[in-house]
Design an enzyme around this catalytic site. Sequence first.
Site, short mmCIF file in Angstrom:
data_model
loop_
_atom_site.label_atom_id
_atom_site.label_comp_id
_atom_site.label_asym_id
_atom_site.label_seq_id
_atom_site.Cartn_x
_atom_site.Cartn_y
_atom_site.Cartn_z
N GLY A 1 1.65 -7.02 19.64
CA GLY A 1 2.68 -6.76 18.43
C GLY A 1 3.09 -5.46 18.19
N GLY A 2 3.56 -4.92 19.63
CA GLY A 2 3.87 -3.48 19.39
C GLY A 2 3.34 -2.50 18.83
N ASP B 1 10.14 0.79 26.14
CA ASP B 1 9.30 1.44 25.51
C ASP B 1 9.46 3.18 25.64
OD1 ASP B 1 7.70 -0.29 23.89
OD2 ASP B 1 6.24 -0.81 25.66
N THR C 1 3.06 -9.64 24.28
CA THR C 1 1.81 -9.02 24.64
C THR C 1 0.37 -9.81 24.05
OG1 THR C 1 2.87 -6.79 23.95
CG2 THR C 1 0.34 -6.94 24.34
N SER D 1 3.12 3.43 25.12
CA SER D 1 2.48 1.98 24.65
C SER D 1 1.75 2.43 23.35
CB SER D 1 1.69 1.41 25.82
OG SER D 1 1.18 0.30 25.27
N1 GLY Z 1 5.29 -3.04 25.02
C1 GLY Z 1 4.57 -2.78 23.76
C2 GLY Z 1 3.85 -1.55 24.14
O1 GLY Z 1 3.32 -1.28 24.99
O2 GLY Z 1 3.39 -1.10 22.88
#
Ligand code: GLY
Length: 557
Positions: A462-463, A412, A370, A441
């Site tokens: 970073g998730g 996700d 990301t 997300s």
């Molecule tokens: N792919 C990570 C997020 O969208 O949170």
Amino acid sequence: MKRIMWKSRVSLLAALWLVLAAAGAAPAVIAKHAMVAAEHPLGADAGVRILKAGGNAVDAAVATGLAVCVANPSSCGIGGGGFMLIYMAQTGRIYALDFRETAPHAVTESTFMRNGKPDEALLRKGPLAVAVPGQVAGFEAALKRFGTMKFSQVAQPAIELARDGFPCGEHLAKEIARTAPLLTQDEGLKSVFLHPDGSPRKEGETITQPELAATLQAFDDHPVETFYHGELAARIADFVKGRGGVLSAEDLASYKSIWRAPLHRGYRGYQVYSMPPPSSGGGMLLEALEILEPGGTPGLGLNSPPYLARLIETMRQIFIDRAIFYGDPEFVRVPIDFLLSPQRIDGIRRKAFQIHPPAAVPEAPRDHGTSHLCVIDRQGNIVSLTTTINTAFGAKLTVPHTGIVLNNEMDDFALAPGIANVYGLRGSGPNSIAPGKRPLSSMTPTIVLKSGSPVLTAGGSGGPTIVTATLQVLLNVLDFHLDAERAIRSPRIHDQYYPAAVFVEDAMPVSVRDALAEMGFQIKAVPMLGDEEAIQITADGYVGAADPRKGGAAVGY
Ligand code: GLY
């Protein structure tokens, strides 16, 4: 890299710069007219090039987004999707654009079952992991509504980077080395990121992506037509289906980005705007700020154990709420007003220090995919943009001869009760998989106003650490009065309830970690938690900052 400092007069910020420089810290980048902050210097340079050619913040954001995804192709790309917040100075209005990937229409409950059991590996790698990409649609929608330039013009810096090559950065080199065994399994990834003998390309080596350059060039001024409707769409669908996936040409043809109303709430005299569902990021950020607001955090002291304990409890609460309430608003009603209602927030504050994490083996939320970028232009227009292909190199699949790295955004979704995704996140019905649904997300592009004027924009990658890192950057600036650079550099913590651990960056003083452990928190030290970019709007100019954790840069003039 060019960093043009605005030094027309000696200011407080300049004095601060000198103090920090003397102390060995990187100086904040201050500029009078415009600023771009991105996770790669070449991305920031691309945005500045477009701004200097007369483009506005939206033009520059698209240029930066395309270029940063060429320079850090493990993080993001046209095979992915994301979210964008846009502030238009002339009207003072803020717009939210959702270009999140979408589940193919042919997914069913059994798509991810093997031998009668849910198989989470199918969501993480390979053809079933791929959701319908949204980045191209989102970038064209933003340009068409608020940009001033054509796509071919803003894509030029990215095309040149992909065609002519660039030195592999430290972050990309690490991601290639970490994922090399998987990259060998895909012809496109192998040919770009590995040597002919299969060894990983290293920092400083030139990376070229001629096929991606040709794809971007072929978009000309009609990227949506080319990507979603033409021969390229058929090739993407044929490739994914040929590998055993379900993404179809119809899925691509029916993809739409969506303009949404941003979420916003007050915090200590500021108005904080952020992303609505299907990102959980904005709602979680606002809920955290509401919980923390009374009395504020400043009296506790930045990164003091009592302050961090308060943050930990707050983080646990917002992640519990994420798991229960959040999903795609086209499919479920996300009760934002209830979640942020004063009565509920009061109740949460009263039970502080009573949320005990489940006993489980802690796994570090490990993700360096990301990408976030922030842009502000001469007119004061702002873009805060986060885009992703999910984890490093997404599904680890490239559409042959296109350079398009496909996302693994299906991970996700909440596959089944009790099954965590790659970040350790659990979910429930609202985020269950359904045809045409967008997975939840954590992306949190944010803009903060004071008395109607912007004072800060931030966001990260970073998730799940995006939400907690963005929260800490906001608090560092708004409550502790750090400039954007120090706010980002400051060590961070992260707690997401599951897994049962408080993640603390190695840079946090040992005495603080010990104090938290004495309070009963299970501490797990990790090298880094998320990556943030921010721009502060001050009387002295725009203060730009990009996170050293991924080697970003702020460039202004
Ligand atoms: N792919 C990570 C997020 O969208 O949170």
